[in-house]
Design a protein around this motif. Sequence first.
Motif, PDB file in Angstrom:
ATOM      1  N   VAL A 118       0.712  -1.206   0.113  1.00 10.99           N
ATOM      2  CA  VAL A 118       0.000   0.096  -0.080  1.00 10.99           C
ATOM      3  C   VAL A 118       0.961   1.233  -0.039  1.00 10.99           C
ATOM      4  CG1 VAL A 118      -1.765   1.392   1.179  1.00 10.99           C
ATOM      5  CG2 VAL A 118      -1.848  -1.335   1.121  1.00 10.99           C
ATOM      6  N   PRO A 119       0.630   2.061  -0.716  1.00 12.41           N
ATOM      7  CA  PRO A 119       1.454   3.354  -0.761  1.00 12.41           C
ATOM      8  C   PRO A 119       1.666   3.997   0.484  1.00 12.41           C
ATOM      9  CG  PRO A 119      -0.116   3.396  -2.640  1.00 12.41           C
ATOM     10  CD  PRO A 119      -0.456   2.438  -1.786  1.00 12.41           C
ATOM     11  N   LYS A 120       2.672   4.587   0.946  1.00  8.86           N
ATOM     12  CA  LYS A 120       3.042   4.761   2.325  1.00  8.86           C
ATOM     13  C   LYS A 120       2.441   6.276   2.516  1.00  8.86           C
ATOM     14  CE  LYS A 120       5.583   1.213   3.014  1.00  8.86           C
ATOM     15  NZ  LYS A 120       5.124   0.245   4.035  1.00  8.86           N
ATOM     16  N   ASN A 121       2.269   6.540   3.596  1.00  7.79           N
ATOM     17  CA  ASN A 121       1.515   7.811   4.397  1.00  7.79           C
ATOM     18  C   ASN A 121       0.657   8.543   3.304  1.00  7.79           C
ATOM     19  OD1 ASN A 121       3.433   7.783   6.449  1.00  7.79           O
ATOM     20  ND2 ASN A 121       5.089   8.143   4.998  1.00  7.79           N
ATOM     21  N   THR A 122      -0.239   7.597   2.618  1.00 13.50           N
ATOM     22  CA  THR A 122      -1.146   8.289   1.931  1.00 13.50           C
ATOM     23  C   THR A 122      -2.316   9.070   2.888  1.00 13.50           C
ATOM     24  OG1 THR A 122      -0.856   6.868   0.038  1.00 13.50           O
ATOM     25  CG2 THR A 122      -3.057   7.789  -0.011  1.00 13.50           C
ATOM     26  N   LYS A 123      -2.486  10.219   2.879  1.00 18.11           N
ATOM     27  CA  LYS A 123      -3.669  10.765   3.268  1.00 18.11           C
ATOM     28  C   LYS A 123      -4.521  11.506   2.500  1.00 18.11           C
ATOM     29  CE  LYS A 123      -1.211  11.936   7.607  1.00 18.11           C
ATOM     30  NZ  LYS A 123      -1.028  12.928   8.671  1.00 18.11           N
ATOM     31  N   ILE A 124      -5.876  11.297   2.673  1.00 18.12           N
ATOM     32  CA  ILE A 124      -6.764  11.898   1.739  1.00 18.12           C
ATOM     33  C   ILE A 124      -7.584  12.973   2.282  1.00 18.12           C
ATOM     34  CG2 ILE A 124      -8.877  11.348   0.309  1.00 18.12           C
ATOM     35  CD1 ILE A 124      -6.387   9.555  -0.248  1.00 18.12           C
ATOM     36  N   LYS A 125      -7.647  14.152   1.579  1.00 17.54           N
ATOM     37  CA  LYS A 125      -8.290  15.275   2.254  1.00 17.54           C
ATOM     38  C   LYS A 125      -9.933  15.272   1.468  1.00 17.54           C
ATOM     39  CE  LYS A 125      -6.517  19.416   2.627  1.00 17.54           C
ATOM     40  NZ  LYS A 125      -5.887  20.708   2.227  1.00 17.54           N
ATOM     41  N   PHE A 126     -10.981  15.212   2.639  1.00 26.89           N
ATOM     42  CA  PHE A 126     -12.322  15.109   2.381  1.00 26.89           C
ATOM     43  C   PHE A 126     -12.958  16.546   2.751  1.00 26.89           C
ATOM     44  CE2 PHE A 126     -11.511  10.636   2.956  1.00 26.89           C
ATOM     45  CZ  PHE A 126     -12.338   9.979   1.770  1.00 26.89           C
ATOM     46  N   LYS A 127     -14.137  16.890   1.944  1.00 28.96           N
ATOM     47  CA  LYS A 127     -14.922  17.876   2.621  1.00 28.96           C
ATOM     48  C   LYS A 127     -16.288  17.209   2.799  1.00 28.96           C
ATOM     49  CE  LYS A 127     -13.091  21.443  -0.333  1.00 28.96           C
ATOM     50  NZ  LYS A 127     -13.418  22.585  -1.162  1.00 28.96           N
ATOM     51  N   SER A 128     -16.914  17.764   4.128  1.00 24.07           N
ATOM     52  CA  SER A 128     -18.229  17.130   4.235  1.00 24.07           C
ATOM     53  C   SER A 128     -19.330  17.833   3.360  1.00 24.07           C
ATOM     54  CB  SER A 128     -18.468  17.362   5.792  1.00 24.07           C
ATOM     55  OG  SER A 128     -18.641  19.265   5.836  1.00 24.07           O
ATOM     56  N   LYS A 129     -20.438  16.817   3.073  1.00 25.54           N
ATOM     57  CA  LYS A 129     -21.367  17.278   2.375  1.00 25.54           C
ATOM     58  C   LYS A 129     -22.642  17.383   3.323  1.00 25.54           C
ATOM     59  CE  LYS A 129     -23.439  16.076  -2.333  1.00 25.54           C
ATOM     60  NZ  LYS A 129     -23.286  17.516  -2.568  1.00 25.54           N
ATOM     61  N   TYR A 130     -23.632  16.555   3.094  1.00 27.73           N
ATOM     62  CA  TYR A 130     -24.905  16.707   3.936  1.00 27.73           C
ATOM     63  C   TYR A 130     -24.952  15.202   4.726  1.00 27.73           C
ATOM     64  CZ  TYR A 130     -25.722  20.394   0.619  1.00 27.73           C
ATOM     65  OH  TYR A 130     -25.834  21.650  -0.060  1.00 27.73           O
ATOM     66  N   ILE A 131     -25.675  15.531   5.933  1.00 27.81           N
ATOM     67  CA  ILE A 131     -26.249  14.328   6.488  1.00 27.81           C
ATOM     68  C   ILE A 131     -27.421  13.810   5.700  1.00 27.81           C
ATOM     69  CG2 ILE A 131     -27.242  13.460   8.749  1.00 27.81           C
ATOM     70  CD1 ILE A 131     -25.612  15.957   9.947  1.00 27.81           C
ATOM     71  N   PHE A 132     -27.636  12.465   5.535  1.00 25.29           N
ATOM     72  CA  PHE A 132     -28.697  11.900   4.988  1.00 25.29           C
ATOM     73  C   PHE A 132     -29.130  10.725   5.364  1.00 25.29           C
ATOM     74  CE2 PHE A 132     -24.822  10.415   2.554  1.00 25.29           C
ATOM     75  CZ  PHE A 132     -24.982   9.204   1.903  1.00 25.29           C
ATOM     76  N   ASN A 133     -30.224  10.153   4.857  1.00 25.90           N
ATOM     77  CA  ASN A 133     -30.734   8.665   5.364  1.00 25.90           C
ATOM     78  C   ASN A 133     -29.975   7.636   4.417  1.00 25.90           C
ATOM     79  OD1 ASN A 133     -32.296   6.432   6.077  1.00 25.90           O
ATOM     80  ND2 ASN A 133     -33.760   7.061   4.484  1.00 25.90           N
ATOM     81  N   MET A 134     -29.268   6.665   5.186  1.00 25.76           N
ATOM     82  CA  MET A 134     -28.802   5.929   4.543  1.00 25.76           C
ATOM     83  C   MET A 134     -29.307   4.355   4.347  1.00 25.76           C
ATOM     84  SD  MET A 134     -26.056   4.715   2.539  1.00 25.76           S
ATOM     85  CE  MET A 134     -24.368   5.257   3.005  1.00 25.76           C
ATOM     86  N   ASN A 136     -32.302   3.615   4.965  1.00 25.44           N
ATOM     87  CA  ASN A 136     -33.357   3.208   6.001  1.00 25.44           C
ATOM     88  C   ASN A 136     -32.806   2.177   7.299  1.00 25.44           C
ATOM     89  OD1 ASN A 136     -35.191   4.820   4.237  1.00 25.44           O
ATOM     90  ND2 ASN A 136     -36.739   3.189   4.701  1.00 25.44           N
ATOM     91  N   THR A 137     -31.520   2.507   7.337  1.00 24.70           N
ATOM     92  CA  THR A 137     -30.716   1.854   8.458  1.00 24.70           C
ATOM     93  C   THR A 137     -29.958   2.899   9.430  1.00 24.70           C
ATOM     94  OG1 THR A 137     -28.465   1.669   7.466  1.00 24.70           O
ATOM     95  CG2 THR A 137     -29.845  -0.057   7.228  1.00 24.70           C
ATOM     96  N   SER A 138     -29.671   4.047   8.754  1.00 22.16           N
ATOM     97  CA  SER A 138     -28.934   5.010   9.740  1.00 22.16           C
ATOM     98  C   SER A 138     -28.782   6.458   9.231  1.00 22.16           C
ATOM     99  CB  SER A 138     -27.433   4.454   9.814  1.00 22.16           C
ATOM    100  OG  SER A 138     -26.739   4.355   8.403  1.00 22.16           O
ATOM    101  N   LEU A 139     -28.284   7.439  10.019  1.00 24.24           N
ATOM    102  CA  LEU A 139     -28.042   8.593   9.601  1.00 24.24           C
ATOM    103  C   LEU A 139     -26.440   8.616   9.361  1.00 24.24           C
ATOM    104  CD1 LEU A 139     -29.999  11.307  11.585  1.00 24.24           C
ATOM    105  CD2 LEU A 139     -30.317  10.746   9.331  1.00 24.24           C
ATOM    106  N   VAL A 140     -26.035   9.109   8.333  1.00 22.90           N
ATOM    107  CA  VAL A 140     -24.784   9.361   7.953  1.00 22.90           C
ATOM    108  C   VAL A 140     -24.250  10.747   7.453  1.00 22.90           C
ATOM    109  CG1 VAL A 140     -24.444   7.044   7.325  1.00 22.90           C
ATOM    110  CG2 VAL A 140     -24.773   8.662   5.528  1.00 22.90           C
ATOM    111  N   LEU A 141     -22.971  11.170   7.531  1.00 18.52           N
ATOM    112  CA  LEU A 141     -22.579  12.391   6.922  1.00 18.52           C
ATOM    113  C   LEU A 141     -21.788  11.913   5.842  1.00 18.52           C
ATOM    114  CD1 LEU A 141     -22.017  15.463   7.353  1.00 18.52           C
ATOM    115  CD2 LEU A 141     -19.799  14.650   8.585  1.00 18.52           C
ATOM    116  N   GLY A 142     -22.327  12.653   4.714  1.00 15.76           N
ATOM    117  CA  GLY A 142     -21.679  12.182   3.364  1.00 15.76           C
ATOM    118  C   GLY A 142     -20.355  13.000   3.210  1.00 15.76           C
TER     119      GLY A 142
END
Length: 231
Positions: A118-134, A136-142
């Motif tokens: 696996v590539p070393k020290n790989t960090k991913i930058k994410f941005k939050s989107k919206y909280i939504f219904n996954m 009909n099991t859970s609430l998640v932050l996209g």
Amino acid sequence: METYLEFSDRINGFEKREMNLGGEYFKVNPSLSKKVNADNTLKSFYGDTVVFALDNSVKNKLAEYVNFLYRAAPECFCQKLNPDTFHVTLHDLSNSEYLNEVEEERKANAAAVRQLEVPKNTKIKFKSKYIFNMVNTSLVLGLYPAGEDNYKKLMQLYSIFDGVKKLNYPLTPHITLGYYNVNGFCADSARKLENAVNALNGERQFEFETQGLYYQQFTNMNDYTNLKEFT
């Protein structure tokens, strides 16, 4: 593999600013009973996964969201998730409510993962989107990768673990905030939950960088053990 534009178009199709759970009694997905007992405690649930860890500042922010949601509509949820378990799943591997059904696969996955490069020290930058219904099991932050370069790094990592177990659904980055009441909830409660989610979705969004990649095994949705860190 989806292009970044195809990925963006797909998640924008269902991750919306306004959440709407319908105007009737909210029935949860029957699969939720695999993870949650009838008394809304978390049930034994076994498997393994590959996840990105999160900085404590991100976990604290998410915990504030969860506390707000549980205060607004506690009857809509089961037992709270421990903020220490918050993570971004890179790749699902195995899961079952019965250990004997998944034990051999989990052992094979662990052996295969230990051999991966696996590539070393790989960090991913994410941005939050919206909280939504996954489903009909859970609430998640996209979430979505912050730009095409981060998306390419994400999918490069994903493809490595797809060689261990190929999935028949695309990656939808998210952080699970809470699982629903396994018995569902009434329309009035659904309105309270919608209002709370929509209030949070109106806040300023944030971005963060992942803090390491781990292979984990779990025994319920509040109990994960790190077995390998990819550094």
